[in-house]
Design an enzyme around this catalytic site. Structure first.
Site: not given
Ligand code: NAP
Length: 248
Positions: A156
């Site tokens: 990651y």
């Molecule tokens: P989340 O709630 O799991 O949402 C992930 C999003 O990505 C969903 O809208 C999902 O949509 C979409 N997605 C996943 N796989 C996909 C695919 N193969 N094709 C198209 N869309 C896809 O995640 P989040 O926590 O909000 O994270 C969002 C971003 O922030 C990510 O890039 C993550 O690495 C980054 N981030 C998160 C955290 C954290 O602690 N939450 C920390 C650092 C960075 P569908 O399910 O509808 O496909």
């Protein structure tokens, strides 16, 4: 009534959940027309309904992002739907963790396909047109674990470290033609995607001055800043929104 982003069209990948959903709602609230993308049609429709219920304009385009073809298809569909894309938020991401020895090549390809290749080819498809118009903004969502080595984060963290470098390379490539490219680097953030791992979230949060996980809205605030003219002199920046973790 004119609002800050009236006449601006935005594409938010991963807009169906978490940080992406909060960003889509915030940008639509400023008057942007927002194309929300993700795989889950039901969640996508719900976010569009939320945008419309608040008086905004939203559309959903389904896409399973795995690399070039899916990224270019999404970019073309979104552009056709709203005329042009002025702001791209590369937010969709997968964040598996675990020992390097346990990662199969298919997992590696899936993570890099979504976290690196998809943003790469979305930018390849959309940024040249922004540059031709002399105006645009791209915000990449990276992570604090792209900034330091963490046990279990090899796959990651390395994929997002590529996106950190791409943020700077694209700032150099497109900035002179009016396209600002920046990144937000979140720390542990409470979202649908992290709901199943509260202990991991709290353990990471305990290492940072804020001593708590962030909210999707707190990360969206930073994305809004970088996506709008509020940050008009900011190019190639990686803005930590991590409760202070990488500062200490
Ligand atoms: P989340 O709630 O799991 O949402 C992930 C999003 O990505 C969903 O809208 C999902 O949509 C979409 N997605 C996943 N796989 C996909 C695919 N193969 N094709 C198209 N869309 C896809 O995640 P989040 O926590 O909000 O994270 C969002 C971003 O922030 C990510 O890039 C993550 O690495 C980054 N981030 C998160 C955290 C954290 O602690 N939450 C920390 C650092 C960075 P569908 O399910 O509808 O496909």
């Amino acid at each position: 009534m004119m609002s800050e982003l009236s006449g601006t069209s935005v594409l938010v990948t991963g807009g169906t959940s978490g940080i992406g959903r909060a960003t889509a709602l915030a940008l639509a609230g400023l008057g942007a027309t927002v194309v929300v993308s993700g795989r889950d049609v039901e969640r996508g429709k719900r976010v569009v309904q939320e945008i419309e219920a608040a008086g905004g304009a939203g559309h959903f385009v389904a896409a399973d992002l795995r690399g070039e073809a899916s990224a270019r298809a999404l970019a073309r569909q979104a552009s056709a739907l709203v005329g042009q894309i002025d702001v791209l938020v590369n937010n969709a991401g997968a964040f598996p963790f675990g020992p390097t020895a346990d990662v199969a090549e298919a997992d590696f390809d899936a993570v890099y396909g979504l976290n690196v290749k998809a943003p790469y080819f979305l930018v390849a498809e959309l940024a040249p047109a922004m540059a031709e118009r002399g105006r645009g903004a791209i915000v990449n969502v990276t992570t604090m674990v792209a900034e330091y080595g963490a046990d279990g984060m090899s796959l990651y963290g390395s994929s997002k470290a590529a996106l950190v470098l791409l943020t700077k390379a694209w700032a150099a490539e497109f900035g002179p033609r009016g396209v600002r490219v920046n990144a937000v680097s979140p720390g542990p953030t409470a979202t649908e995607g992290t709901a199943g791992m509260p202990e991991a979230l709290d353990a990471l949060a305990a290492q940072a001055p804020a001593h708590r996980p962030g909210t999707a809205q707190e990360v969206a605030e930073a994305i809004v800043y970088l996506a709008t003219d509020r940050s008009s002199f900011v190019h190639g920046a990686v803005l930590p929104v991590d409760g202070g973790r990488i500062a200490v």
